[in-house]
Scaffold this active site. Structure first.
Site, short mmCIF file in Angstrom:
data_model
loop_
_atom_site.label_atom_id
_atom_site.label_comp_id
_atom_site.label_asym_id
_atom_site.label_seq_id
_atom_site.Cartn_x
_atom_site.Cartn_y
_atom_site.Cartn_z
N SER A 169 0.80 -1.24 0.00
CA SER A 169 0.00 0.00 0.00
C SER A 169 0.83 1.29 0.00
O SER A 169 0.28 2.37 -0.21
CB SER A 169 -0.94 0.01 1.20
OG SER A 169 -1.98 -0.92 0.97
N VAL A 187 1.27 -3.88 3.71
CA VAL A 187 1.26 -5.20 4.36
C VAL A 187 2.53 -6.00 4.10
O VAL A 187 2.72 -7.06 4.69
CB VAL A 187 0.02 -6.06 3.98
CG1 VAL A 187 -1.25 -5.53 4.62
CG2 VAL A 187 -0.14 -6.19 2.48
#
Ligand code: DON
Length: 305
Positions: free
Chosen positions: A61, A259
């Site tokens: 992300s 992540v």
């Protein structure tokens, strides 16, 4: 500084035990939960590292910050924010609920998956390849690292298991908040998430943003001061998802997590920081990475508030 970074690593090593490496993208589960790295890039271009700072991980992300900048460079701020909002959600990064119940026409912000998928769809180019090439070359420029590339294995692992993102994208196509070819957009999104970086790479991105859009090592302006301000503001309000409020209180630095275990942080007018620790908390943020940033923020008085 190097001594401080080394003690930050040692003091926070134990926190990795309290979290878990991401496994919903199967190949991410191969990361070593004990890896911990940190890099600081100051605005005079100096770099300080400690721990596993050269271990590679995928941006995940963190790439949403890059696609947001590229989409704004292509379309202008006004057009981008007519298609994606600026409001935090208080929900998880891959939540679908608001797409139906609230804000029907556009996802809440460019840091959640739904918003990032729309942002990537706005990047100009005649194919997924052209769009991802644009993201890659911008990433190489703002990291000063020409060897940055996509981790094909992680890309394939994410593509194979990315049904949640497919659901978000097709839902948005259905309500017309996403336009164009859904599979092409998802290819761009999955590939940008799979770009391999290390702590120094993300630290330099943070330093460019801290330096109001100018690369500290060359003096080249890559985005306007205004775009840099907008990006940092969205990182403060939405960059750590439904942990953004607590993160702002305890750390107070514009940051974006992934992540893969990285957190890219940008201390305005002072420094970029890149931390890595693949063991995550329940919100999907690096558990030891947050603790390292907290200690560094306290030691160097880095909170912007
Ligand atoms: O789309 C996904 O689920 C991942 N490629 C990225 C999610 C992510 O990194 C959330 N951040 N903490």
């Amino acid at each position: 500084m190097r001594g401080l970074l080394e003690s930050v690593i040692e003091n926070n090593r134990g926190f990795a035990m309290d979290g878990k490496v991401a496994s919903y993208i199967p190949l991410l589960s191969k990361a070593d939960p004990n890896h911990l790295g940190i890099c600081v890039t100051t605005l005079d271009g100096k770099e300080y590292t400690a721990g596993d700072s050269s271990v590679k991980f995928t941006m995940q992300s963190i790439s949403k910050v890059i696609s947001l900048m590229v989409a704004i460079l292509d379309n202008g701020t006004k057009n981008v924010f007519s298609r994606v909002g600026m409001e935090p959600t208080g929900d998880g990064f891959n939540s679908i609920v608001n797409l139906e119940t609230k804000n029907y026409n556009k996802p809440f912000n460019p840091m959640i998956n739904a918003g990032a998928i729309v942002t990537s769809s706005l990047i100009e180019g005649s194919s997924a390849e052209e769009k991802i090439d644009k993201i890659l070359s911008f990433t190489r420029k703002i990291t000063g690292n020409d060897s940055i590339n996509i981790n094909e294995e992680i890309y394939l692992s994410e593509k194979e298991t990315g049904d949640r993102n497919r659901a978000l994208a097709y839902f948005m196509k259905g309500n017309k908040s996403l336009r164009g070819d859904v599979e092409e957009v998802l290819e761009v999104y999955f590939k940008q998430c799979s770009i391999d970086v290390c702590c120094s790479d993300i630290s330099r991105i943070g330093a460019m943003l801290a330096n109001d859009g100018v690369l500290p090592w060359s003096g080249e302006r890559v985005i306007s001061r205004e775009v840099s301000r907008i990006v940092k503001t969205i990182m403060v309000t939405c960059g750590m998802y439904d942990e953004s409020g607590e993160f702002a209180v305890h750390i107070g630095i514009p940051s974006k997590s992934g992540v893969g275990g990285g957190i890219m942080a940008s201390v305005p007018k002072r420094m970029g920081i890149g931390v890595y620790g693949p063991s995550l908390d329940e919100k999907g943020n690096s558990i030891a990475g947050i603790k390292m940033l907290q200690e560094l923020s306290r030691e160097l008085d880095l909170s912007i508030f």
